[in-house]
Design a protein around this motif. Structure first.
Motif, PDB file in Angstrom:
ATOM      1  N   ASN A   1       0.815  -1.213   0.000  1.00  0.00           N
ATOM      2  CA  ASN A   1       0.000   0.000   0.000  1.00  0.00           C
ATOM      3  C   ASN A   1       0.847   1.261   0.000  1.00  0.00           C
ATOM      4  N   ARG A   2       2.129   1.122  -0.201  1.00  0.00           N
ATOM      5  CA  ARG A   2       3.009   2.287  -0.165  1.00  0.00           C
ATOM      6  C   ARG A   2       2.897   3.103  -1.443  1.00  0.00           C
ATOM      7  N   GLN A   3       3.410   4.315  -1.361  1.00  0.00           N
ATOM      8  CA  GLN A   3       3.370   5.220  -2.492  1.00  0.00           C
ATOM      9  C   GLN A   3       4.280   4.737  -3.611  1.00  0.00           C
ATOM     10  N   GLY A   4       3.999   5.177  -4.813  1.00  0.00           N
ATOM     11  CA  GLY A   4       4.814   4.811  -5.958  1.00  0.00           C
ATOM     12  C   GLY A   4       5.772   5.912  -6.366  1.00  0.00           C
ATOM     13  N   VAL A   5       5.650   7.101  -5.767  1.00  0.00           N
ATOM     14  CA  VAL A   5       6.551   8.214  -6.071  1.00  0.00           C
ATOM     15  C   VAL A   5       7.236   8.623  -4.772  1.00  0.00           C
ATOM     16  N   LEU A   6       8.549   8.737  -4.843  1.00  0.00           N
ATOM     17  CA  LEU A   6       9.346   9.053  -3.661  1.00  0.00           C
ATOM     18  C   LEU A   6      10.011  10.412  -3.849  1.00  0.00           C
ATOM     19  N   LEU A   7       9.730  11.330  -2.942  1.00  0.00           N
ATOM     20  CA  LEU A   7      10.324  12.658  -2.961  1.00  0.00           C
ATOM     21  C   LEU A   7      11.735  12.580  -2.401  1.00  0.00           C
ATOM     22  N   GLY A   8      12.703  13.142  -3.106  1.00  0.00           N
ATOM     23  CA  GLY A   8      14.079  13.175  -2.629  1.00  0.00           C
ATOM     24  C   GLY A   8      14.491  14.590  -2.283  1.00  0.00           C
ATOM     25  N   LEU A   9      14.995  14.793  -1.061  1.00  0.00           N
ATOM     26  CA  LEU A   9      15.451  16.103  -0.612  1.00  0.00           C
ATOM     27  C   LEU A   9      16.972  16.116  -0.560  1.00  0.00           C
ATOM     28  N   LEU A  10      17.556  17.237  -0.920  1.00  0.00           N
ATOM     29  CA  LEU A  10      18.997  17.385  -0.974  1.00  0.00           C
ATOM     30  C   LEU A  10      19.572  17.593   0.416  1.00  0.00           C
ATOM     31  N   SER A  11      20.591  16.815   0.746  1.00  0.00           N
ATOM     32  CA  SER A  11      21.318  16.962   2.000  1.00  0.00           C
ATOM     33  C   SER A  11      22.722  17.462   1.695  1.00  0.00           C
ATOM     34  N   GLN A  12      23.171  18.445   2.444  1.00  0.00           N
ATOM     35  CA  GLN A  12      24.541  18.933   2.318  1.00  0.00           C
ATOM     36  C   GLN A  12      25.482  18.141   3.222  1.00  0.00           C
ATOM     37  N   ASP A  13      24.924  17.554   4.297  1.00  0.00           N
ATOM     38  CA  ASP A  13      25.713  16.781   5.261  1.00  0.00           C
ATOM     39  C   ASP A  13      24.825  15.643   5.765  1.00  0.00           C
ATOM     40  N   ILE A  14      24.921  14.503   5.121  1.00  0.00           N
ATOM     41  CA  ILE A  14      24.018  13.387   5.382  1.00  0.00           C
ATOM     42  C   ILE A  14      24.090  12.896   6.824  1.00  0.00           C
ATOM     43  N   GLU A  15      25.296  12.858   7.399  1.00  0.00           N
ATOM     44  CA  GLU A  15      25.447  12.398   8.781  1.00  0.00           C
ATOM     45  C   GLU A  15      24.784  13.357   9.766  1.00  0.00           C
ATOM     46  N   GLN A  16      24.991  14.650   9.557  1.00  0.00           N
ATOM     47  CA  GLN A  16      24.388  15.661  10.427  1.00  0.00           C
ATOM     48  C   GLN A  16      22.871  15.627  10.319  1.00  0.00           C
ATOM     49  N   ASP A  17      22.348  15.570   9.093  1.00  0.00           N
ATOM     50  CA  ASP A  17      20.896  15.532   8.907  1.00  0.00           C
ATOM     51  C   ASP A  17      20.297  14.273   9.526  1.00  0.00           C
ATOM     52  N   PHE A  18      20.989  13.146   9.366  1.00  0.00           N
ATOM     53  CA  PHE A  18      20.532  11.891   9.954  1.00  0.00           C
ATOM     54  C   PHE A  18      20.407  12.036  11.472  1.00  0.00           C
ATOM     55  N   SER A  19      21.450  12.544  12.104  1.00  0.00           N
ATOM     56  CA  SER A  19      21.460  12.707  13.568  1.00  0.00           C
ATOM     57  C   SER A  19      20.393  13.688  14.030  1.00  0.00           C
ATOM     58  N   GLN A  20      20.275  14.834  13.341  1.00  0.00           N
ATOM     59  CA  GLN A  20      19.308  15.851  13.750  1.00  0.00           C
ATOM     60  C   GLN A  20      17.870  15.360  13.621  1.00  0.00           C
ATOM     61  N   LEU A  21      17.567  14.657  12.545  1.00  0.00           N
ATOM     62  CA  LEU A  21      16.199  14.172  12.364  1.00  0.00           C
ATOM     63  C   LEU A  21      15.855  13.100  13.399  1.00  0.00           C
ATOM     64  N   LYS A  22      16.799  12.222  13.691  1.00  0.00           N
ATOM     65  CA  LYS A  22      16.563  11.219  14.743  1.00  0.00           C
ATOM     66  C   LYS A  22      16.338  11.915  16.086  1.00  0.00           C
ATOM     67  N   ALA A  23      17.144  12.939  16.378  1.00  0.00           N
ATOM     68  CA  ALA A  23      17.017  13.672  17.643  1.00  0.00           C
ATOM     69  C   ALA A  23      15.663  14.379  17.742  1.00  0.00           C
ATOM     70  N   LYS A  24      15.080  14.762  16.602  1.00  0.00           N
ATOM     71  CA  LYS A  24      13.775  15.419  16.582  1.00  0.00           C
ATOM     72  C   LYS A  24      12.619  14.425  16.653  1.00  0.00           C
ATOM     73  N   GLY A  25      12.955  13.125  16.725  1.00  0.00           N
ATOM     74  CA  GLY A  25      11.915  12.107  16.835  1.00  0.00           C
ATOM     75  C   GLY A  25      11.311  11.671  15.519  1.00  0.00           C
ATOM     76  N   VAL A  26      11.937  12.038  14.410  1.00  0.00           N
ATOM     77  CA  VAL A  26      11.445  11.632  13.096  1.00  0.00           C
ATOM     78  C   VAL A  26      11.692  10.134  12.923  1.00  0.00           C
ATOM     79  N   LYS A  27      10.724   9.436  12.343  1.00  0.00           N
ATOM     80  CA  LYS A  27      10.914   8.005  12.087  1.00  0.00           C
ATOM     81  C   LYS A  27      11.893   7.852  10.924  1.00  0.00           C
ATOM     82  N   VAL A  28      13.066   7.299  11.226  1.00  0.00           N
ATOM     83  CA  VAL A  28      14.115   7.053  10.231  1.00  0.00           C
ATOM     84  C   VAL A  28      14.112   5.560   9.947  1.00  0.00           C
ATOM     85  N   LEU A  29      14.057   5.174   8.674  1.00  0.00           N
ATOM     86  CA  LEU A  29      13.894   3.771   8.317  1.00  0.00           C
ATOM     87  C   LEU A  29      15.196   2.984   8.241  1.00  0.00           C
ATOM     88  N   PHE A  30      16.346   3.633   8.389  1.00  0.00           N
ATOM     89  CA  PHE A  30      17.639   2.960   8.328  1.00  0.00           C
ATOM     90  C   PHE A  30      18.384   3.192   9.642  1.00  0.00           C
TER      91      PHE A  30
END
Length: 124
Positions: free
Chosen positions: A67-96
């Motif tokens: 039932n998942r979507q067929g189109v995936l939006l991709g957002l540009l990250s300048q620092d993937i490690e920093q964005d990963f850490s910040q989003l996890k710290a904000k409580g965002v569900k991260v799938l990896f």
């Protein structure tokens, strides 16, 4: 883009369209919609030429989509490690558990409150 001393993650860098059959999708997007293939990333991922945001076709087994979507939006990250850490710290569900390699660089996937997946990509 910067907001104070923080990079903002609001720049769309790619749209990925999940397809059942890559050859049928290439035929449709090139012969029916007049796109041209820009690049092949193996047998199951193809980039189409597009003036603004790149469009990528990615073959995925139909039963995996469910039932998942067929189109995936991709957002540009300048620092993937920093964005990963910040989003996890904000409580965002991260799938990896950590960012993963992909043909153009590194990425990870999050879910919005409606369970729509959003990909964050850092090009290398």
């Amino acid at each position: 883009m910067k907001k104070g001393d923080e990079y903002m993650i609001n720049s769309v860098c790619v749209l990925t369209i999940k397809v059942d059959n890559i050859q049928a999708a290439i035929d449709f997007y090139t012969n029916v919609l007049d796109f041209n293939v820009s690049k092949y990333y193996g047998e199951k991922i193809v980039s189409l030429q597009h003036e603004a945001v790149p469009i990528v076709l990615e073959e995925t087994e139909h039963q995996l989509l469910g039932n998942r979507q067929g189109v995936l939006l991709g957002l540009l990250s300048q620092d993937i490690e920093q964005d990963f850490s910040q989003l996890k710290a904000k409580g965002v569900k991260v799938l990896f558990d950590e960012p993963k390699p992909c043909p153009p660089g590194r990425y990870f996937v999050i879910e919005d409150p409606s369970r729509n997946e959003i990909e964050l990509v850092q090009f290398l």
